[in-house]
Design a protein around this motif. Structure first.
Motif, PDB file in Angstrom:
ATOM      1  N   PRO A   1     -16.002   2.342  -4.075  1.00  0.00           N
ATOM      2  CA  PRO A   1     -17.263   2.213  -3.323  1.00  0.00           C
ATOM      3  C   PRO A   1     -17.209   1.033  -2.347  1.00  0.00           C
ATOM      4  CG  PRO A   1     -17.669   2.469  -5.691  1.00  0.00           C
ATOM      5  CD  PRO A   1     -16.205   2.247  -5.530  1.00  0.00           C
ATOM      6  N   LEU A   2     -18.012   1.120  -1.277  1.00  0.00           N
ATOM      7  CA  LEU A   2     -17.991   0.090  -0.240  1.00  0.00           C
ATOM      8  C   LEU A   2     -18.377  -1.288  -0.767  1.00  0.00           C
ATOM      9  CD1 LEU A   2     -19.505   2.064   2.778  1.00  0.00           C
ATOM     10  CD2 LEU A   2     -17.231   1.038   2.651  1.00  0.00           C
ATOM     11  N   HIS A   3     -19.384  -1.339  -1.685  1.00  0.00           N
ATOM     12  CA  HIS A   3     -19.796  -2.654  -2.177  1.00  0.00           C
ATOM     13  C   HIS A   3     -18.695  -3.332  -2.988  1.00  0.00           C
ATOM     14  CE1 HIS A   3     -20.610  -0.447  -5.940  1.00  0.00           C
ATOM     15  NE2 HIS A   3     -20.575  -1.624  -6.545  1.00  0.00           N
ATOM     16  N   MET A   4     -17.841  -2.526  -3.617  1.00  0.00           N
ATOM     17  CA  MET A   4     -16.714  -3.102  -4.361  1.00  0.00           C
ATOM     18  C   MET A   4     -15.579  -3.498  -3.425  1.00  0.00           C
ATOM     19  SD  MET A   4     -17.098  -3.712  -7.479  1.00  0.00           S
ATOM     20  CE  MET A   4     -15.365  -4.079  -7.719  1.00  0.00           C
ATOM     21  N   GLN A   5     -15.475  -2.818  -2.310  1.00  0.00           N
ATOM     22  CA  GLN A   5     -14.439  -3.166  -1.338  1.00  0.00           C
ATOM     23  C   GLN A   5     -14.645  -4.595  -0.824  1.00  0.00           C
ATOM     24  OE1 GLN A   5     -13.975  -0.219   1.753  1.00  0.00           O
ATOM     25  NE2 GLN A   5     -14.246   1.492   0.314  1.00  0.00           N
TER      26      GLN A   5
ATOM     27  N   TYR B   1      -8.496  -2.759   4.696  1.00  0.00           N
ATOM     28  CA  TYR B   1      -7.310  -1.937   4.974  1.00  0.00           C
ATOM     29  C   TYR B   1      -6.150  -2.806   5.452  1.00  0.00           C
ATOM     30  CZ  TYR B   1      -4.229   1.343   7.385  1.00  0.00           C
ATOM     31  OH  TYR B   1      -3.132   2.042   7.811  1.00  0.00           O
ATOM     32  N   TYR B   2      -6.440  -3.721   6.370  1.00  0.00           N
ATOM     33  CA  TYR B   2      -5.353  -4.550   6.902  1.00  0.00           C
ATOM     34  C   TYR B   2      -4.903  -5.610   5.894  1.00  0.00           C
ATOM     35  CZ  TYR B   2      -6.009  -2.245  11.350  1.00  0.00           C
ATOM     36  OH  TYR B   2      -6.085  -1.293  12.333  1.00  0.00           O
ATOM     37  N   ARG B   3      -5.791  -5.974   4.964  1.00  0.00           N
ATOM     38  CA  ARG B   3      -5.377  -6.876   3.893  1.00  0.00           C
ATOM     39  C   ARG B   3      -4.425  -6.177   2.918  1.00  0.00           C
ATOM     40  NH1 ARG B   3      -5.404 -12.412   3.528  1.00  0.00           N
ATOM     41  NH2 ARG B   3      -7.183 -13.216   4.714  1.00  0.00           N
TER      42      ARG B   3
ATOM     43  N   LEU C   1       0.859  -1.185   0.000  1.00  0.00           N
ATOM     44  CA  LEU C   1       0.000   0.000   0.000  1.00  0.00           C
ATOM     45  C   LEU C   1       0.897   1.237   0.000  1.00  0.00           C
ATOM     46  CD1 LEU C   1      -2.770   1.371   0.191  1.00  0.00           C
ATOM     47  CD2 LEU C   1      -2.558   1.242   2.699  1.00  0.00           C
ATOM     48  N   ILE C   2       0.796   2.021  -1.069  1.00  0.00           N
ATOM     49  CA  ILE C   2       1.605   3.245  -1.202  1.00  0.00           C
ATOM     50  C   ILE C   2       0.727   4.441  -0.861  1.00  0.00           C
ATOM     51  CG2 ILE C   2       3.034   4.629  -2.732  1.00  0.00           C
ATOM     52  CD1 ILE C   2       3.395   2.146  -4.487  1.00  0.00           C
ATOM     53  N   GLU C   3       1.138   5.212   0.113  1.00  0.00           N
ATOM     54  CA  GLU C   3       0.400   6.399   0.538  1.00  0.00           C
ATOM     55  C   GLU C   3       1.232   7.643   0.261  1.00  0.00           C
ATOM     56  OE1 GLU C   3      -2.257   5.417   4.278  1.00  0.00           O
ATOM     57  OE2 GLU C   3      -0.234   4.655   4.624  1.00  0.00           O
ATOM     58  N   GLY C   4       0.559   8.714  -0.125  1.00  0.00           N
ATOM     59  CA  GLY C   4       1.271   9.955  -0.393  1.00  0.00           C
ATOM     60  C   GLY C   4       0.387  10.960  -1.100  1.00  0.00           C
ATOM     61  N   GLU C   5       0.823  12.200  -1.138  1.00  0.00           N
ATOM     62  CA  GLU C   5       0.055  13.255  -1.773  1.00  0.00           C
ATOM     63  C   GLU C   5      -0.039  13.033  -3.282  1.00  0.00           C
ATOM     64  OE1 GLU C   5       1.856  16.982  -0.826  1.00  0.00           O
ATOM     65  OE2 GLU C   5       1.780  16.670   1.338  1.00  0.00           O
TER      66      GLU C   5
ATOM     67  N   HIS D   1      -6.352   9.592   3.758  1.00  0.00           N
ATOM     68  CA  HIS D   1      -5.965   9.015   5.051  1.00  0.00           C
ATOM     69  C   HIS D   1      -6.960   7.905   5.370  1.00  0.00           C
ATOM     70  CE1 HIS D   1      -5.583   9.033   9.589  1.00  0.00           C
ATOM     71  NE2 HIS D   1      -4.348   8.830   9.174  1.00  0.00           N
ATOM     72  N   LEU D   2      -6.576   6.668   5.078  1.00  0.00           N
ATOM     73  CA  LEU D   2      -7.518   5.557   5.161  1.00  0.00           C
ATOM     74  C   LEU D   2      -7.968   5.273   6.588  1.00  0.00           C
ATOM     75  CD1 LEU D   2      -6.110   3.005   2.547  1.00  0.00           C
ATOM     76  CD2 LEU D   2      -7.870   4.774   2.269  1.00  0.00           C
ATOM     77  N   GLU D   3      -7.103   5.454   7.570  1.00  0.00           N
ATOM     78  CA  GLU D   3      -7.496   5.186   8.949  1.00  0.00           C
ATOM     79  C   GLU D   3      -8.597   6.156   9.390  1.00  0.00           C
ATOM     80  OE1 GLU D   3      -4.017   5.232  11.346  1.00  0.00           O
ATOM     81  OE2 GLU D   3      -3.343   3.252  10.691  1.00  0.00           O
ATOM     82  N   GLY D   4      -8.492   7.408   8.908  1.00  0.00           N
ATOM     83  CA  GLY D   4      -9.554   8.370   9.206  1.00  0.00           C
ATOM     84  C   GLY D   4     -10.851   7.988   8.513  1.00  0.00           C
ATOM     85  N   MET D   5     -10.766   7.459   7.283  1.00  0.00           N
ATOM     86  CA  MET D   5     -11.962   7.017   6.557  1.00  0.00           C
ATOM     87  C   MET D   5     -12.607   5.826   7.249  1.00  0.00           C
ATOM     88  SD  MET D   5     -10.787   7.326   2.562  1.00  0.00           S
ATOM     89  CE  MET D   5     -12.416   6.775   1.996  1.00  0.00           C
ATOM     90  N   ILE D   6     -11.785   4.954   7.852  1.00  0.00           N
ATOM     91  CA  ILE D   6     -12.325   3.802   8.582  1.00  0.00           C
ATOM     92  C   ILE D   6     -13.172   4.290   9.759  1.00  0.00           C
ATOM     93  CG2 ILE D   6     -11.713   1.840  10.050  1.00  0.00           C
ATOM     94  CD1 ILE D   6      -9.247   1.455   8.245  1.00  0.00           C
ATOM     95  N   ALA D   7     -12.662   5.286  10.484  1.00  0.00           N
ATOM     96  CA  ALA D   7     -13.386   5.827  11.641  1.00  0.00           C
ATOM     97  C   ALA D   7     -14.712   6.458  11.216  1.00  0.00           C
ATOM     98  CB  ALA D   7     -12.516   6.854  12.363  1.00  0.00           C
TER      99      ALA D   7
END
Length: 487
Positions: free
Chosen positions: A260-264, A313-315, A180-184, A298-304
């Motif tokens: 989208p969530l259904h695709m996740q 996310y953890y996968r 997982l690559i994160e960045g601006e 920021h995926l952790e913020g989106m999870i909350a």
């Protein structure tokens, strides 16, 4: 700047001839000055030396106009046939009417018009245009670079941030671990993904990118998994999805945070079971692809907030890599500019150079668009100033964070030389002020100034600057380190 090649100036005015000779001697460039009659009589001999001529400058300050020299049909000058690979400039008068008389092949070789008298920056800019024209012409006949496209562009640099990123990538590149690559936005996340693929055992397999945020939600499932004939309106035939296209290679899921969530849920199943079905079908396909995902969110913020599944996310976040922003590694800007210019040249899309003041100004900019913004700026400058040298005053307003006083001082110096009967030589004596001076401080300042001039004249290339100063490269590097000077 021009190396072993020389500048050929055609001008009738003897005073202008003398001044031009003095200026080029001062700059350390080779120049041959002829009047128009000499140009006509020596054409055959000059044509045999065409490879040694960097640029032909046709003056218009004398008794004859440059129209007579440039116009191919008149006077049998045959510039096109005898000097077909030589850059051309005009000097002293407006050249629009003259240029209209020439055919397109000659028009493309008229790089610029030099006013007279001209400033130092104008002359250096003109010579750099000639230098880049000659290099581009030489490269045109060579085979294109075999380096994979877009592979290293944003990974160039010596900053600790990009070095750490390259080290982390080296640890995971030859594995099948999900990354997982994160960045601006604009930091080069896809470039990093391509590097991971290229340096993995799957390098001979396909690299398939998918921008999850650019595909409508109702079409994303079909895009990823494919569909069978008749699965929905418009499905007139079966179609393979991106997972099938990436079989044996790497699937890059860009902007995974926009999925989208259904695709996740469906992606999570593929990651867990390594199987999927096409839309409208019941046949199960087994997949063998490596997943690399990227996001600017920021995926952790989106999870909350419930916008992203925690289990997915953890996968995905088995091996996280953070792409540093360009603001965090401003010292890499000069190297990135060189890489981007080299890419333009290898693709034969022109060339451009930035002087030291312009580069320093760009290093002070915040770069909200990161490397993508820098690449766009370099390409824009190459269009606006083809084969030229960009100074601070040439940059768009928001990129000007450095004064151009140094350039102005040099321009005043060269203008003074052009108006003087001679230039200062090594044998001239320095005059001691009545009040005396601090000799050590004076010599230190003089040495710093000469080193800076040599670096500016050499486009920041230390080896060439050392040649101009007649010292070893390592000696110059030590002096630059001593005085805290950069290229």
């Amino acid at each position: 700047m021009l190396g072993e090649k020389y500048v050929l100036v055609i001008e009738d005015n003897t005073e202008v001839q003398h001044a031009i000779k003095l200026i080029f001697d001062f700059m350390g460039e080779q120049v041959v000055v002829l009047n128009f009659n000499q140009w006509k009589s020596q054409q055959q001999d000059l044509a045999q030396q065409a490879e040694d001529i960097s640029v032909i400058v046709f003056g218009g300050t004398g008794t004859r106009s440059a129209t007579e020299a440039c116009h191919i049909e008149q006077e049998g000058l045959v510039v096109k046939s005898r000097f077909g690979a030589t850059a051309i400039m005009t000097m002293g008068v407006d050249y629009e009417e003259r240029l209209a008389l020439l055919d397109d092949s000659i028009k493309r070789r008229v790089l610029t018009q030099l006013p007279y008298p001209f400033t130092y920056s104008q002359l250096v800019n003109a010579l750099h245009r000639a230098q880049r024209f000659n290099q581009a012409y030489a490269n045109a006949s060579q085979a294109p670079s075999q380096r994979p496209v877009h592979l290293f562009r944003s990974l160039v640099g010596t900053s600790k941030e990009i070095q750490a990123t390259r080290q982390v990538m080296a640890q995971v590149a030859d594995t099948d671990v999900t990354v997982l690559i994160e960045g601006e936005s604009g930091t080069g996340k896809e470039v990093m993904a391509r590097n991971l693929h290229y340096h993995s055992p799957r390098r001979d397999g396909p690299f398939v990118p998918v921008n999850c945020g650019a595909i409508p939600a109702e079409l994303l499932e079909s895009e990823l998994f494919g569909h069978e004939k008749g699965a929905f309106t418009g499905a007139i035939s079966a179609r393979a999805g991106r997972f099938e296209m990436a079989e044996g290679g790497t699937l890059f899921l860009d902007e995974i945070g926009d999925m989208p969530l259904h695709m996740q849920v469906k992606i999570l199943r593929v990651l867990q079971e390594k199987t999927f079905e096409r839309v409208g079908g019941n046949k199960t396909f087994t997949t063998n692809v490596r997943i690399i995902a990227a996001t600017h969110r920021h995926l952790e913020g989106m999870i909350a907030e419930g916008g992203f599944r925690e289990d997915l996310y953890y996968r995905l976040n088995v091996f996280p890599i953070v792409a540093p922003s360009l603001k965090e590694r401003a010292e890499d800007v000069p190297l990135l500019i060189n890489e981007l210019v080299s890419r333009l040249e290898s693709e034969q899309r022109g060339s451009v150079r930035f002087n030291s003041a312009a580069i320093l100004s760009l290093c002070k900019y915040a770069w909200p668009g990161n490397v993508r913004e820098l690449a766009n700026l370099v390409e824009r400058m190459a269009i606006m100033h083809p084969f030229g040298v960009v100074g601070v005053q040439d940059l768009p307003e928001k990129y000007r964070h450095q004064d151009s006083d140094v350039e102005d001082d040099i321009e005043m110096e060269i203008e003074h030389i052009a108006a003087s009967p001679a230039v200062v030589s090594m044998s001239d004596r320095a005059l001691l002020p009545e009040g005396g001076i601090d000799l050590k401080e004076y010599i230190t300042g003089l040495e710093q100034n000469l080193i800076k001039q040599a670096l500016d004249d050499s486009g920041g290339v230390v080896a060439r600057a050392a040649e101009r100063l007649t010292i070893r490269r390592t000696t110059l590097v030590e002096k630059m380190r001593k005085y805290g000077m950069s290229r």
